[in-house]
Design a protein around this motif. Structure first.
Motif, short mmCIF file in Angstrom:
data_model
loop_
_atom_site.label_atom_id
_atom_site.label_comp_id
_atom_site.label_asym_id
_atom_site.label_seq_id
_atom_site.Cartn_x
_atom_site.Cartn_y
_atom_site.Cartn_z
N GLU A 665 0.86 -1.19 0.00
CA GLU A 665 0.00 0.00 0.00
C GLU A 665 0.89 1.24 0.00
OE1 GLU A 665 -4.10 1.38 2.02
OE2 GLU A 665 -2.47 1.15 3.45
N ILE A 666 0.54 2.18 -0.84
CA ILE A 666 1.31 3.43 -0.92
C ILE A 666 0.38 4.62 -0.79
CG2 ILE A 666 3.18 2.48 -2.35
CD1 ILE A 666 1.80 3.76 -4.82
N TYR A 667 0.97 5.74 -0.41
CA TYR A 667 0.25 7.01 -0.48
C TYR A 667 0.75 7.77 -1.71
CZ TYR A 667 -1.20 6.32 4.39
OH TYR A 667 -1.74 5.82 5.54
N VAL A 668 -0.17 8.37 -2.42
CA VAL A 668 0.18 9.26 -3.52
C VAL A 668 -0.43 10.60 -3.16
CG1 VAL A 668 0.15 9.60 -6.01
CG2 VAL A 668 -0.02 7.28 -5.07
N PHE A 669 0.36 11.67 -3.21
CA PHE A 669 -0.15 12.94 -2.68
C PHE A 669 0.50 14.14 -3.35
CE2 PHE A 669 3.69 13.65 -0.11
CZ PHE A 669 4.16 12.36 0.05
N ASN A 670 -0.22 15.25 -3.26
CA ASN A 670 0.30 16.57 -3.59
C ASN A 670 -0.51 17.57 -2.77
OD1 ASN A 670 -2.15 16.86 -4.97
ND2 ASN A 670 -1.24 16.56 -7.00
#
Lengths: 737, 188
Positions: A665-670
Motif C-alpha cells: 500500500e502506498i500514499y500518492v499525494f500533492n
C-alpha cells in the motif's frame, strides 16, 4: 413494439437483442437471456464474421451492474451531513414535490441562472440527462450548465482549428492498407475506440503492417501490436513531433507539393521549427532533453514515417487531456500533412478523435431542445476558437466546482445554488475532488439521478433511482464510429421503484404545471428518431426489424477515409476552415493573441511539468488513463475488479528507493490531496511517472486520505487554452503507507 | 475423439473478457473459483520489456492425473469427446480430501470456492453449449479472436501442432489437449 415482438423465446428463456449506453467508444450488440423476468446470462453478437461486433469484458459483466446489491431501489432524502451518506427512503411523490418546490424557491430567490444542470455519461437519444431534463428546465425559465466534455476538448479544438471538422477518422479496416502505423498515446485494448478496433489492428499486424507505439506506458496494446515501443515523458509529445518535423525539413523528406496544394501556413511552422522565429532550433537533441527519447530514435522515426507510404499516425485524446493538450493533436495533424497522408487510404489525418460520419455519436437524434432563456443574448459561438466566448454563459466542465464556490465574483456567469446531476459522477470524474467535495457542501440543494449512491450522490439532498439501460428502450451510439447503429431494448421491468430519466422529467413537468411538456410516447419518440435522422432515415428502412435485431450494420463498398473528397477535388470540396485549406497556421487562433494558444502548433512548457520547480517537492508525473475494469466510474463490480485490481503503476526505479515492493500500500499525494492505493511495480512505465486509472470511487477517511483511490483527488481543476481538462498534467510524490 | 482448445498468444491482450464471460455463463460468484484464468508474465527491464498472457482453462488432458488422484472417483473423462468432468455431488470437498486433484494437476485447474467444504468445479469446455452448436463462451467472447475450440486433430490441421508457449510447459505426463501459437520475445 412490445417486448414480446422484439425477442425470441426458447425453453422459457427469452433472448433480447440490445446494447448498453455507457460512455464508451464501442457499442456492442448483446443478447440478454431473460428467464422469469430476470437476466440470467449474456451473450455477444452472433453475426457471421467479419461483421461480428464483439463486446469487451465490461459488458460481459453487465449483470453485476444491473443486479448489484447496491443498486438504488427507491428515492432517498439525505438525513446525515453532506457527504456522510445517510439517507432515508421517501416516496416518488414526496421526492418530486420537494424538487419542484426547491426549483421554485431558488428561481424566485436567485433567478434561473442559479439552477445548474450537470449531464453525465449515459449516451442515449431519449434518456440522456441533457435532453429531457434540459428541455424541462428551459420551460421552467432556464438554467446554467457546463461547456465541453472532460475527455476530448483539446482534440476538438485542434481539429476545428486545423480542419474545421471532427470527422477525422478512417473506418478501421483501412489499417490493412497502411504500411506503418504509429500509435501515439493510444491504448485501444483498454480505451475502446470503436468495437473491433483492436482486432482490426491485430489483423493489420498479421498482414505485415509495422506498428510502433509511443507513450509513457508499455500498455497491452503496445505489448500485443508494437514492434517497437518508444517511451516518452508525459506532456512532451509535441516536442518530439516538432523535432521530427525538423528532421524532415532538414533532409527534404516532407511533401512540399501536398503542403502547397492543400495547406496554409507551413512556412510559419517551418520558421518555428528551424528556430528562425525564436532562435531555438528544434533539433532531435533539443527534443531528447525534453522528452527523454534518444535523438537517434527521433531521427529514425522521422525518416521512417516520412518515407513509408502510406503511413497512419494515430494520436488520441489522452495526451491532449493536458495543460497544452491541443498542441499535441495539432502537431500530429501537421505531420500527417507534411507526409501527404491526409485523405489517403492507409494514411491518417490524425487529430485524435477517430470519428467517421456513419454512426457517430455527434449525429445522434434526441428530444428536440428548447432555447435556454438563461443563455439568451449570449455571444455567437458557432465556429469560434475563442474559448472565452463559450464561457460567457457557461462554465467550463472542469470548473463546475470552482464556479459553485466562487460564483459571479470569481468571474463565473452565475451564483449556483441548486444543482441537478443527471447520470453523472462529477465529484469523482472531474479534477480536484477534494475541492469538489467542499463545493457540493456549499450548495443549497443537490439532486442526483443515479443507479447508485455514488460519491457525488452522497452529497445530494434528494437521490432519484434510475433504471439501467436493460430496463428501458432507447437508441444509442458509440463515440467515434460505426459504421453501425444500435438499439437499447428493454429486457426486464424496472427494478424496485426505478424510473427512466425521461419519465422523471415528464412527471416533474406535471408538478411544475407544464401539461404540454411531452407529446409523444417512448415508442413514438424512438421511431421518430430513426425516421427523422438524416443518417438512419436514409439507412434504415425497416424500423421494426432494426428494433428486433438491435443493430443495423452499414456495408461499406470501400473504407471511409477522412477528407478523401477534399484531397481528390479540392476545387469543389474545400476544407471547412475559413481558408478552405488545412490550416497549419490558423488566423482564427492568431486573433486570440494568446502566446499559450499560438496560431501554429508549438511545444510549450507548462505548470506541473518537469520544468516546474514544484518537481522538487512532487517529483513524479501522474497519468490517469481509462480503466479497463470499469466504464469510467460505472461498472464498479466484482467480476471486473478481480480481472484487474485497482493499483498504481510505478517503475522499479521509483519504487525501490522508497522501499516500495509490488503489492504494497502506498500514499500518492500533492497539495490537492492524498490517496491510498496498492502499488504495481512494473517495468512497463517510464521512470518518473505514476499511473492511476480513473473512475475508482472517492472514499475519504477521517484524515481526508482517500481510501478509494480516486485519482482526481490529485488532479487539477484546470483547463488548457483550447478547453482540455488538464487531468494528465499533475505532479505528485509517493511514499510507502 | 478429443476436444481441446487453441490459443493464439500473440493476439491476447490480457483483457479478461474470457474470464468474465465464463463467470457469467456458468454463474460463478466473484472470488477464487475461476474456471478460466488469464496468467501474466513480464520479463526484462525498462525499456526492454516482454509481456505475455496465457489462458488457463482446463486443458482436458489425454492422461488426466486428477482422475486417479481423486479418492472418491468423482472425476472422469468422457469417452465421446475427452472432456474431463467432475461429479460435484460425489466430491468430498476441499477440507475432507485436502484438494488432492488440485495438488496433482500441473496447471492448477481444479477450482474451489472460498467456503469450507467447497466442492471442486472446473472448466467443462461449456458442455451445455456444444449441443446448441455453440463454441465455449470464452471462445466466442474473445475480442481479438485469440481462442478456438474443437477436435484436437482438426485444431492441429488448422493451426499447427505447437504445444508450448510463454508461461506454459507441455506436460508429457498429462498431455494437455491444447494447440498454441506462442508469443516470442522480439529479437533485439
Amino acid at each position: 413494439m412490445s417486448s414480446e415482438e422484439m425477442s425470441t423465446t426458447s425453453q422459457g428463456t427469452k433472448i433480447v437483442r440490445t446494447t448498453t449506453a455507457f460512455d464508451c467508444g464501442g457499442r456492442c450488440p448483446l443478447r440478454l437471456h431473460v428467464k422469469d423476468g430476470r437476466i440470467i446470462r449474456i451473450e455477444g453478437d452472433d453475426a457471421p464474421e467479419p461483421e461480428q461486433l464483439r463486446a469487451c469484458l465490461r459488458c460481459r459483466a453487465y449483470r453485476q451492474e444491473i443486479y448489484n446489491p447496491n443498486r438504488l431501489m427507491y428515492p432517498l432524502r439525505r438525513t446525515g451531513a453532506k457527504g456522510e451518506g445517510k439517507f432515508e427512503r421517501i416516496s416518488w411523490d414526496e421526492a418530486l414535490e420537494t424538487i419542484a418546490s426547491e426549483l421554485k424557491r431558488v428561481k424566485d430567490t436567485y433567478g434561473n441562472s442559479s439552477i445548474f444542470l450537470i449531464g453525465g455519461g449515459y449516451l442515449g437519444a431519449l434518456h440522456s440527462g441533457m435532453r429531457a431534463t434540459a428541455k424541462l428546465l428551459s420551460m421552467f425559465g432556464g438554467y446554467t450548465t457546463s461547456y465541453g466534455n472532460v475527455s476530448s476538448e483539446g482534440s476538438v479544438w485542434a481539429v476545428m482549428a486545423q480542419y474545421g471538422s471532427v470527422m477525422v477518422g478512417h473506418s478501421r479496416e483501412d489499417f490493412l492498407n497502411s504500411k506503418l502505423i504509429i500509435m501515439w498515446g493510444w491504448d485501444p485494448a483498454r480505451m475502446i475506440s470503436g468495437t473491433n478496433t483492436m482486432y482490426d489492428l491485430i489483423k493489420a499486424k498479421e498482414a505485415g503492417v509495422r506498428i510502433i507505439s509511443i507513450g509513457p506506458r508499455y500498455h497491452d496494446s503496445a505489448a500485443t501490436l508494437a514492434e517497437q515501443w518508444i517511451p516518452i515523458r508525459p506532456g512532451t509529445d509535441t516536442a518530439m513531433m516538432v523535432s521530427m518535423a525538423y528532421v524532415m525539413i532538414k533532409e527534404g523528406l516532407h511533401n512540399q507539393e501536398f503542403l502547397d496544394k492543400y495547406t496554409i501556413g507551413f512556412d510559419k511552422f517551418r520558421d518555428y521549427v528551424l528556430g528562425i522565429e525564436d532562435g531555438v532550433e528544434k533539433t532531435p537533441a533539443w527534443a531528447e532533453e525534453i522528452t527523454g527519447v534518444p535523438a537517434s530514435a527521433i531521427e529514425r522515426l522521422a525518416r521512417e514515417y516520412a518515407t513509408t507510404k502510406p503511413a497512419s499516425l494515430m494520436d488520441c485524446q489522452g495526451p491532449a487531456r493536458s495543460a497544452m493538450g491541443e498542441q499535441y493533436n495539432r502537431c500530429a495533424m501537421t505531420l500527417t500533412a507534411m507526409t501527404g497522408n491526409v485523405g489517403r487510404r492507409g494514411g491518417s489525418a490524425a487529430g485524435g478523435l477517430m470519428g467517421i460520419p456513419i454512426g457517430h455519436m455527434f449525429r445522434s437524434s434526441g428530444i428536440p431542445g428548447m432555447r435556454n432563456p438563461v443563455e439568451a443574448g449570449g455571444p455567437s459561438i458557432r465556429g469560434t476558437l475563442d474559448l472565452g466566448l463559450r464561457l460567457v454563459r457557461r462554465v467550463h466542465i472542469n470548473k463546475i466546482f470552482d464556479a459553485i464556490l466562487e460564483g459571479k465574483t470569481g468571474g463565473y456567469p452565475a451564483d449556483i445554488k441548486l444543482a441537478w446531476c443527471v447520470g453523472g459522477n462529477p465529484l469523482n470524474q472531474l479534477g480536484n475532488t477534494n475541492k469538489a467535495a467542499r463545493a457540493l457542501k456549499d450548495l443549497e440543494f443537490l439532486i442526483v439521478s443515479e443507479l447508485f449512491v455514488t460519491p457525488t450522490a452522497r452529497f445530494a439532498d434528494i437521490v432519484l433511482p434510475v433504471t439501467s439501460a436493460a430496463e428501458r428502450n432507447d437508441l444509442t451510439r458509440p463515440w467515434p464510429s460505426g459504421p453501425y447503429f444500435t438499439v437499447v431494448n428493454k429486457a426486464i421491468e424496472p427494478l424496485g421503484e426505478c424510473k427512466s430519466d425521461f419519465d422523471i422529467a415528464c412527471e416533474l413537468a406535471e408538478k411544475l404545471g407544464f401539461a404540454d411538456f411531452n407529446t409523444r410516447s417512448e415508442e413514438e419518440w424512438l421511431r421518430s428518431f430513426v425516421e427523422e435522422n438524416p443518417e438512419t432515415g436514409e439507412q434504415i428502412k425497416d424500423y421494426d426489424k432494426f428494433r428486433r435485431e438491435g443493430v443495423h450494420r452499414v456495408k461499406l463498398a470501400e473504407p471511409i477515409v477522412a477528407f478523401k473528397e477534399e484531397i481528390e477535388n479540392p476545387e469543389d470540396k474545400p476544407f471547412q476552415t475559413p481558408s478552405g485549406k488545412i490550416e497549419i497556421f490558423s488566423q482564427r487562433a492568431a486573433e486570440l493573441n494568446n502566446p499559450l494558444c499560438p496560431p501554429i502548433p508549438k511545444y510549450i512548457s507548462t505548470w506541473e511539468d518537469r520544468n516546474d520547480p514544484l518537481i522538487k517537492k512532487y517529483p513524479l508525473q501522474l497519468l490517469s488513463p481509462h480503466p479497463k475494469n470499469r466504464v469510467h466510474s460505472h461498472m464498479n463490480v466484482d467480476w471486473l475488479r478481480e480481472v484487474e485490481p485497482h493499483r498504481a503503476w510505478i517503475n522499479s526505479v521509483d519504487a525501490e528507493p522508497r522501499g516500495i515492493k509490488d503489492g504494497d500500500e502506498i500514499y500518492v499525494f500533492n497539495d490537492r490531496g492524498k490517496l491510498a492505493i496498492n502499488a504495481w511495480v512494473t517495468e512497463r512505465i517510464v521512470p518518473g511517472v505514476i499511473c492511476i486509472f480513473e473512475g475508482a470511487w472517492y472514499n475519504p477517511d477521517e484524515e481526508g486520505i482517500d481510501r478509494g483511490g480516486c485519482v482526481n483527488v490529485l488532479t487539477n481543476d484546470a483547463y488548457s487554452e483550447g478547453g482540455a481538462a488538464a487531468l494528465n498534467t499533475a505532479l505528485v510524490q509517493v511514499s510507502k503507507a | 475423439m478429443q476436444i481441446g482448445f487453441y490459443f493464439d498468444q500473440t493476439r491476447c491482450t490480457g483483457c479478461g473478457a474470457c474470464q468474465v464471460a465464463c463467470k457469467d455463463w456458468h454463474d460463478l460468484p466473484a472470488g477464487p473459483e475461476n474456471w478460466m484464468r488469464v496468467l501474466y508474465s513480464e520479463k526484462g527491464k525498462f525499456p526492454d520489456v516482454f509481456v505475455s498472457y496465457m489462458v488457463a482453462p482446463c486443458y482436458h488432458c489425454l492422461n488426466p492425473v486428477c482422475i486417479p488422484a481423486c479418492p472418491v472417483h468423482a472425476i472422469s473423462k468422457r469417452a465421446e469427446d475427452g472432456i474431463v468432468v467432475v461429479d460435484v455431488e460425489a466430491c468430498l470437498g476441499n477440507e475432507e480430501c485436502d484438494v488432492k486433484c488440485l495438488k496433482a494437476c500441473p496447471y492448477n485447474t481444479p477450482q474451489f470456492g472460498p467456503e469450507p467444504g467447497a466442492k471442486m468445479r472446473k472448466c467443462n469446455l461449456c458442455l451445455d453449449r456444444w449441443s446448441d452448436n455453440k463454441l465455449p463462451v470464452c471462445v466466442e467472447a474473445c475480442p481479438t479472436r485469440a481462442l478456438d475450440a474443437g477436435p484436437l486433430d482438426e485444431l492441429k490441421v488448422k493451426y499447427g501442432d505447437i504445444q508450448e508457449a510463454e508461461g506454459f510447459v507441455y506436460s508429457n505426463r498429462t498431455k494437455p489437449s491444447v494447440v498454441l501459437k506462442p508469443k516470442r520475445p522480439k529479437a533485439s
